[in-house]
Motif scaffolding. Sequence first.
Motif, PDB file in Angstrom:
ATOM      1  N   GLU A 256       0.869  -1.174   0.000  1.00  0.00           N
ATOM      2  CA  GLU A 256       0.000   0.000   0.000  1.00  0.00           C
ATOM      3  C   GLU A 256       0.902   1.219   0.000  1.00  0.00           C
ATOM      4  O   GLU A 256       1.961   1.204   0.632  1.00  0.00           O
ATOM      5  CB  GLU A 256      -0.844   0.014   1.284  1.00  0.00           C
ATOM      6  N   SER A 257       0.477   2.249  -0.694  1.00  0.00           N
ATOM      7  CA  SER A 257       1.308   3.443  -0.768  1.00  0.00           C
ATOM      8  C   SER A 257       0.445   4.601  -1.229  1.00  0.00           C
ATOM      9  O   SER A 257      -0.660   4.396  -1.738  1.00  0.00           O
ATOM     10  CB  SER A 257       2.452   3.209  -1.767  1.00  0.00           C
ATOM     11  N   ARG A 258       0.956   5.841  -1.032  1.00  0.00           N
ATOM     12  CA  ARG A 258       0.231   6.987  -1.585  1.00  0.00           C
ATOM     13  C   ARG A 258       0.929   7.518  -2.827  1.00  0.00           C
ATOM     14  O   ARG A 258       0.298   8.018  -3.740  1.00  0.00           O
ATOM     15  CB  ARG A 258       0.118   8.099  -0.538  1.00  0.00           C
ATOM     16  N   ASP A 259       2.249   7.425  -2.821  1.00  0.00           N
ATOM     17  CA  ASP A 259       2.990   8.086  -3.899  1.00  0.00           C
ATOM     18  C   ASP A 259       4.231   7.302  -4.311  1.00  0.00           C
ATOM     19  O   ASP A 259       5.075   7.832  -5.025  1.00  0.00           O
ATOM     20  CB  ASP A 259       3.412   9.486  -3.427  1.00  0.00           C
ATOM     21  N   ALA A 260       4.368   6.073  -3.831  1.00  0.00           N
ATOM     22  CA  ALA A 260       5.507   5.206  -4.147  1.00  0.00           C
ATOM     23  C   ALA A 260       6.808   5.632  -3.464  1.00  0.00           C
ATOM     24  O   ALA A 260       7.809   4.933  -3.560  1.00  0.00           O
ATOM     25  CB  ALA A 260       5.728   5.048  -5.657  1.00  0.00           C
ATOM     26  N   MET A 261       6.799   6.765  -2.788  1.00  0.00           N
ATOM     27  CA  MET A 261       8.027   7.192  -2.103  1.00  0.00           C
ATOM     28  C   MET A 261       8.242   6.359  -0.835  1.00  0.00           C
ATOM     29  O   MET A 261       9.364   6.057  -0.453  1.00  0.00           O
ATOM     30  CB  MET A 261       7.969   8.682  -1.734  1.00  0.00           C
ATOM     31  N   ASP A 293       7.264 -11.074   0.730  1.00  0.00           N
ATOM     32  CA  ASP A 293       8.138 -10.007   1.218  1.00  0.00           C
ATOM     33  C   ASP A 293       7.394  -9.166   2.257  1.00  0.00           C
ATOM     34  O   ASP A 293       6.346  -8.597   1.962  1.00  0.00           O
ATOM     35  CB  ASP A 293       8.550  -9.141   0.017  1.00  0.00           C
ATOM     36  N   ILE A 294       7.948  -9.075   3.462  1.00  0.00           N
ATOM     37  CA  ILE A 294       7.294  -8.276   4.508  1.00  0.00           C
ATOM     38  C   ILE A 294       8.165  -7.095   4.921  1.00  0.00           C
ATOM     39  O   ILE A 294       8.252  -6.739   6.097  1.00  0.00           O
ATOM     40  CB  ILE A 294       6.917  -9.132   5.741  1.00  0.00           C
ATOM     41  N   THR A 295       8.802  -6.478   3.934  1.00  0.00           N
ATOM     42  CA  THR A 295       9.628  -5.299   4.220  1.00  0.00           C
ATOM     43  C   THR A 295       8.938  -4.036   3.721  1.00  0.00           C
ATOM     44  O   THR A 295       8.518  -3.978   2.571  1.00  0.00           O
ATOM     45  CB  THR A 295      10.982  -5.396   3.482  1.00  0.00           C
ATOM     46  N   PRO A 296       8.818  -3.029   4.597  1.00  0.00           N
ATOM     47  CA  PRO A 296       8.292  -1.755   4.091  1.00  0.00           C
ATOM     48  C   PRO A 296       9.352  -1.009   3.279  1.00  0.00           C
ATOM     49  O   PRO A 296      10.520  -1.406   3.253  1.00  0.00           O
ATOM     50  CB  PRO A 296       7.956  -0.976   5.374  1.00  0.00           C
ATOM     51  N   LYS A 297       8.936   0.051   2.613  1.00  0.00           N
ATOM     52  CA  LYS A 297       9.868   0.966   1.940  1.00  0.00           C
ATOM     53  C   LYS A 297       9.856   2.275   2.701  1.00  0.00           C
ATOM     54  O   LYS A 297       8.764   2.858   2.801  1.00  0.00           O
ATOM     55  CB  LYS A 297       9.432   1.216   0.498  1.00  0.00           C
ATOM     56  N   PRO A 298      10.941   2.861   3.181  1.00  0.00           N
ATOM     57  CA  PRO A 298      12.215   2.177   3.301  1.00  0.00           C
ATOM     58  C   PRO A 298      12.160   1.131   4.405  1.00  0.00           C
ATOM     59  O   PRO A 298      11.234   1.183   5.186  1.00  0.00           O
ATOM     60  CB  PRO A 298      13.159   3.327   3.667  1.00  0.00           C
ATOM     61  N   PRO A 299      13.135   0.272   4.520  1.00  0.00           N
ATOM     62  CA  PRO A 299      14.433   0.264   3.826  1.00  0.00           C
ATOM     63  C   PRO A 299      14.404  -0.417   2.454  1.00  0.00           C
ATOM     64  O   PRO A 299      15.300  -0.194   1.657  1.00  0.00           O
ATOM     65  CB  PRO A 299      15.328  -0.543   4.770  1.00  0.00           C
ATOM     66  N   ALA A 300      13.392  -1.257   2.173  1.00  0.00           N
ATOM     67  CA  ALA A 300      13.364  -1.896   0.848  1.00  0.00           C
ATOM     68  C   ALA A 300      12.789  -0.909  -0.170  1.00  0.00           C
ATOM     69  O   ALA A 300      12.231   0.123   0.204  1.00  0.00           O
ATOM     70  CB  ALA A 300      12.511  -3.157   0.893  1.00  0.00           C
ATOM     71  N   THR A 301      12.888  -1.242  -1.437  1.00  0.00           N
ATOM     72  CA  THR A 301      12.150  -0.501  -2.461  1.00  0.00           C
ATOM     73  C   THR A 301      10.932  -1.353  -2.823  1.00  0.00           C
ATOM     74  O   THR A 301      10.788  -2.468  -2.330  1.00  0.00           O
ATOM     75  CB  THR A 301      13.013  -0.260  -3.714  1.00  0.00           C
ATOM     76  N   ILE A 302      10.075  -0.826  -3.683  1.00  0.00           N
ATOM     77  CA  ILE A 302       8.896  -1.605  -4.086  1.00  0.00           C
ATOM     78  C   ILE A 302       9.330  -2.739  -5.014  1.00  0.00           C
ATOM     79  O   ILE A 302       9.007  -3.901  -4.784  1.00  0.00           O
ATOM     80  CB  ILE A 302       7.840  -0.696  -4.747  1.00  0.00           C
ATOM     81  N   GLU A 303      10.071  -2.418  -6.044  1.00  0.00           N
ATOM     82  CA  GLU A 303      10.606  -3.449  -6.922  1.00  0.00           C
ATOM     83  C   GLU A 303      11.816  -4.098  -6.240  1.00  0.00           C
ATOM     84  O   GLU A 303      12.356  -3.561  -5.284  1.00  0.00           O
ATOM     85  CB  GLU A 303      11.034  -2.842  -8.266  1.00  0.00           C
ATOM     86  N   PHE A 304      12.237  -5.252  -6.787  1.00  0.00           N
ATOM     87  CA  PHE A 304      13.383  -5.932  -6.178  1.00  0.00           C
ATOM     88  C   PHE A 304      14.713  -5.427  -6.712  1.00  0.00           C
ATOM     89  O   PHE A 304      15.767  -5.737  -6.181  1.00  0.00           O
ATOM     90  CB  PHE A 304      13.269  -7.453  -6.365  1.00  0.00           C
ATOM     91  N   GLU A 305      14.665  -4.707  -7.814  1.00  0.00           N
ATOM     92  CA  GLU A 305      15.912  -4.139  -8.341  1.00  0.00           C
ATOM     93  C   GLU A 305      15.713  -2.648  -8.540  1.00  0.00           C
ATOM     94  O   GLU A 305      14.596  -2.203  -8.787  1.00  0.00           O
ATOM     95  CB  GLU A 305      16.268  -4.784  -9.687  1.00  0.00           C
TER      96      GLU A 305
END
Length: 305
Positions: A256-261, A293-305
């Motif tokens: 879930e996100s509002r702006d991908a940031m 995948d149960i990591t939020p962004k940050p620290p992960a990104t949405i895509e894997f690369e």
Amino acid sequence: QVDVDNFITDAVASIKAQVKDGRALIALSGGVDSSVCAVLAHRALGERLIPVYVDTGLMRKGETDRIKSVFSFMKPRIVDASDRFFSALRGVTDPEKKRKAVGETFIRVFESVARDLNVDYLIQGTIYPDRIESEGGIKSHHNVGGMPSVIEFKGIVEPIADLYKDEVREVARALKLPEEISERMPFPGPGLSVRVIGEVTRDKIEVVREANAIVEDELVSRYRPWQCLAALIGKGTGVKGDNRVHGWIIAVRAVESRDAMTANHMELPWETLNRISSRITSEIPSVARVVYDITPKPPATIEFE
Ligand code: XMP
């Protein structure tokens, strides 16, 4: 609503005024931005708009056929360039180099198409946040300035350059574009290539394409995620029948996100996750393992690369 209608009227008039009696080219990608621009430009120019769709071989399942049918009324030229994309990606493992390989191949292919067509203007679906981000040097990955320099266009027309994404979607709905386009989840320009960790091959793309289709089928209409996806992240050992096999590992991500940031992983019910896992491993026999995948962004990104 009045705003949207006014916007459409003004945008069509402004494209007419810029292109006059010339011809314009647009690269259709299936995304909401280029789709909206194509419909506006088609209203303004009719057959003097030349839509081109480059099939990179990196699109999601059924997407190329869908684009062909949604835009058939404007007779897009379809260029099958998948061989060129796969050979440009051969041996490339670094994520930024992959993006570059796809981006540059796209430009080369588009250039050679454009050169043969004798067009005056290029229509681009740049939106307001693209301009801000590229001015700030934040992302390397979108289209601003990323178009053919070799071709001498008389000008570049950017009909939606002042709109935010949600406004583009409103315009798309008003233009009666189908939901798969107006409500389409963000999908990276380099396509499925950034959903394969390491070297991209046709075989891996086939696997990740099927896996993405299953994930979308299970999640999109039921949970309305900002984005959901499957990535091929490596190989691991599994057992199929009586044999130990070395199979693909597919990672599933839904956020879930509002702006991908920033983004949060969705807390999906086990029942849903179980079904995704069993569908992927049974419908795609070369997959041995599915992880969520149960990591939020940050620290992960949405895509894997
Ligand atoms: P990340 O993975 O950086 O992604 O959290 C943020 C948003 O951007 C999309 N994305 C891309 N879009 N070209 C694009 O056009 C790219 O190379 C690219 N990489 C990521 C991603 O899907 C998410 O919506």
